[in-house]
Write an enzyme that holds these catalytic residues in place. Structure first.
Site, short mmCIF file in Angstrom:
data_model
loop_
_atom_site.label_atom_id
_atom_site.label_comp_id
_atom_site.label_asym_id
_atom_site.label_seq_id
_atom_site.Cartn_x
_atom_site.Cartn_y
_atom_site.Cartn_z
N LYS A 152 94.73 -8.71 5.92
CA LYS A 152 93.74 -8.16 5.65
C LYS A 152 93.89 -6.91 4.76
O LYS A 152 93.28 -6.28 4.16
CB LYS A 152 92.53 -7.80 7.12
CG LYS A 152 92.40 -9.01 7.67
CD LYS A 152 91.38 -9.83 6.90
CE LYS A 152 90.90 -10.86 7.94
NZ LYS A 152 91.72 -11.99 8.43
C1 PLP Z 1 91.71 -13.42 8.43
C2 PLP Z 1 93.08 -14.01 8.81
C3 PLP Z 1 93.22 -15.35 8.37
C4 PLP Z 1 92.10 -16.17 7.57
O1 PLP Z 1 91.93 -15.80 6.45
P1 PLP Z 1 90.62 -16.20 5.61
O2 PLP Z 1 90.62 -15.71 4.20
O3 PLP Z 1 89.39 -15.87 6.59
O4 PLP Z 1 90.67 -17.73 5.44
C5 PLP Z 1 94.44 -15.97 8.59
N1 PLP Z 1 95.41 -15.10 9.28
C6 PLP Z 1 95.24 -14.09 9.57
C7 PLP Z 1 96.43 -13.22 10.38
C8 PLP Z 1 94.22 -13.21 9.45
O5 PLP Z 1 94.02 -12.07 9.98
#
Ligand code: PLP
Length: 495
Positions: free
Chosen positions: A112
């Site tokens: 993120k």
């Molecule tokens: C948010 C997240 C995901 C999923 O990503 P999306 O864009 O929501 O599909 C996968 N792994 C981690 C560690 C995340 O924080």
């Protein structure tokens, strides 16, 4: 040439990139999509000579056409700096023939950060461009990861404040510690006596509260959202797919033009959609492999063409993928329906009234480059252990879901195309699950003891993000009921 954005639910209005970023969601509830996906202007050979920041500029300028060169470069340089613990920002690590694209070297050691470190700068630049004088107040409900990444991104960014609500007893001890120790005068973290849904519902009510909006406007504030449907989060995620291809080329791992596969552990469908955009920009990507955990809505969708959220919600060891409504899928639905907003709106209406919809055979054909599968909890743990035992490389639970699905895909198809795997979190973020997967004996250890043990096993130093919270003082201790959320917000803003 300027690129405009339209809502996935109506074709009438077009907005500029900066307006789409400011608004987040269109008024009709749809998501903004670019009228067309731009093609890369520079060759991949040229791009292979560029830094992450230079690549980011080359990619993002094609989407954010109303930003000046200075504005965009300024945003990029403020985001991708020494908050990341490596100069290359997103390193590629080869293990068992797969290229792990490590997207967890930012402030909160999860992917993120790749978007949330730049979103605040894109947002205040967009505000300036559109003559918004108000201070931007980011309001977020979090089940753990997004809240901390948003706090870290917005902390001390002038012209913004951020308020994060989390379920007081619904996040991991490390996640809570990460949030309540957040520095920055413009940050505010509040525990809710309730679950994530209570926090989320409360936040939605505040967003929809006209009286509150008026009071805030008089005092010079307005709400905005750091939600993953904002194109200001999607566009920065396209960058690392371009960058990883260029790096493989630079290192001589692939020939120029050689196709690769990409596998992404998926929840809200934002990260894999970014890979799809990269493919449409001209990056030679063959298959987009969508990996789910036991909440396998997307796997079923790619198998049957039916999206059905009416099912039990499973709590897994990859909590950031525990999602039944993948919001960003709407953009793929819209695009594969031939950019037909009416058709997409009908599907979304079905989803909100009956919890499901079924796409047409033509749309399924348009999605042929996607492959979906899922990993059970056992398969996820086995993958962590086996990779560690064979190579010494330790991956987190989310990344392991992708690795397990890649193994299934290869077995099923015999396809040995070189593959980039989006590695979305540091194993230090989910230490307990990771260590338990390696050996059940670790279950008896305390959280920070486990951190030190992982550091020894994996032979990597403890990330700064974890080191910091060992001793950091608690700076936020407000706890409230859902009914008190409005009062708490008003108090923080002094209105
Ligand atoms: C948010 C997240 C995901 C999923 O990503 P999306 O864009 O929501 O599909 C996968 N792994 C981690 C560690 C995340 O924080």
């Amino acid at each position: 040439m300027e690129l405009f954005y339209r809502s996935t639910r109506s074709n009438s209005e077009t907005v500029r990139a900066s307006q789409a970023i400011l608004k987040g969601l269109a008024d009709d509830g749809g998501l903004y999509v670019p009228e067309s996906v731009p093609r890369l202007e520079r060759s991949l050979a040229d791009l292979s000579q560029m830094t992450y920041q230079e690549t980011a500029y080359e990619v993002m300028k094609l989407f954010l056409t109303d930003f000046t060169e200075t504005e965009l470069k300024d945003c990029i340089n403020k985001a991708y700096d020494n908050k990341f613990d490596t100069e290359v920002i997103a390193p590629l690590v080869e293990a068992e023939g797969t290229y792990y694209l490590e997207l967890f070297h930012g402030a909160t050691i999860a992917f993120k950060d790749m978007a949330l470190s730049i979103l605040p700068h894109l947002l205040i630049t967009s505000a300036k461009k559109n003559h918004v004088e108000n201070e931007i107040v980011i309001l977020t409900a979090t089940s753990g990861d997004t809240g901390k990444a948003a706090l870290a991104g917005f902390a001390d960014v002038k012209g913004t404040r951020i308020i994060v609500f989390y379920p007081k007893n619904g996040v991991s001890p490390i996640q809570e510690k990460q949030m309540v120790t957040q520095k920055g005068d413009n940050t505010f973290v509040v525990g809710i006596t309730g679950n994530f849904d209570d926090a989320q519902t409360g936040v939605k009510m505040l967003f929809g509260d006209k009286a509150l909006a008026d009071t805030m406007a008089q005092a010079g504030f307005q709400f905005s959202s750091a939600n993953s449907i904002n194109i200001g989060r999607l566009v920065p995620q396209v960058v690392y797919y371009v960058y990883s291809y260029a790096q493989l080329l630079k290192e001589g791992k692939i020939e120029n033009g050689e196709k690769i596969n990409v596998v992404v552990p998926t929840g809200n469908f934002g990260n894999i959609l970014a890979a799809y955009f990269a493919k449409n920009m001209g990056v030679p990507i063959a298959k987009l492999i969508c990996a789910s955990n036991e909440n396998k809505v997307l796997y079923d969708f790619f198998e049957t063409g039916i999206y059905d959220k009416n099912r039990e919600f499973v709590l897994t060891s990859s909590p950031s993928m525990d999602i039944l409504i993948s919001s960003n899928l709407e953009r793929l639905i819209y695009l594969t329906a031939g950019a037909d907003a009416e058709k997409n709106a009908a599907f979304m209406k079905d989803l909100s009234t009956t919890g499901k919809y079924e796409i047409t055979a033509e749309m399924r054909a348009e999605m042929k480059d996607f492959y979906g599968n899922y990993a059970s909890e056992q398969e996820t743990a086995d993958t962590i252990r086996s990779l560690y035992e064979k190579t010494g490389y330790v991956i987190d639970t989310h990344t392991a879901v992708a690795a397990a699905v890649l193994n299934k895909y290869k077995k099923e198809t015999g396809d040995e195309t070189k593959t980039v795997l989006a590695s979305t979190a540091s194993p230090f973020k989910f230490t307990r699950s990771v260590m338990n997967a390696i050996d059940a004996k670790y279950d008896a250890m305390g959280d920070f003891e486990l951190v030190d043990e992982l550091s020894r096993l994996a032979n990597i130093s403890v990330p700064r993000a974890i080191e910091e919270i060992r001793t950091a003082p608690v700076l936020h201790d407000t706890v409230c009921d859902r009914e008190e959320m409005k009062a708490v917000v008003m108090k923080f803003l002094g209105i």
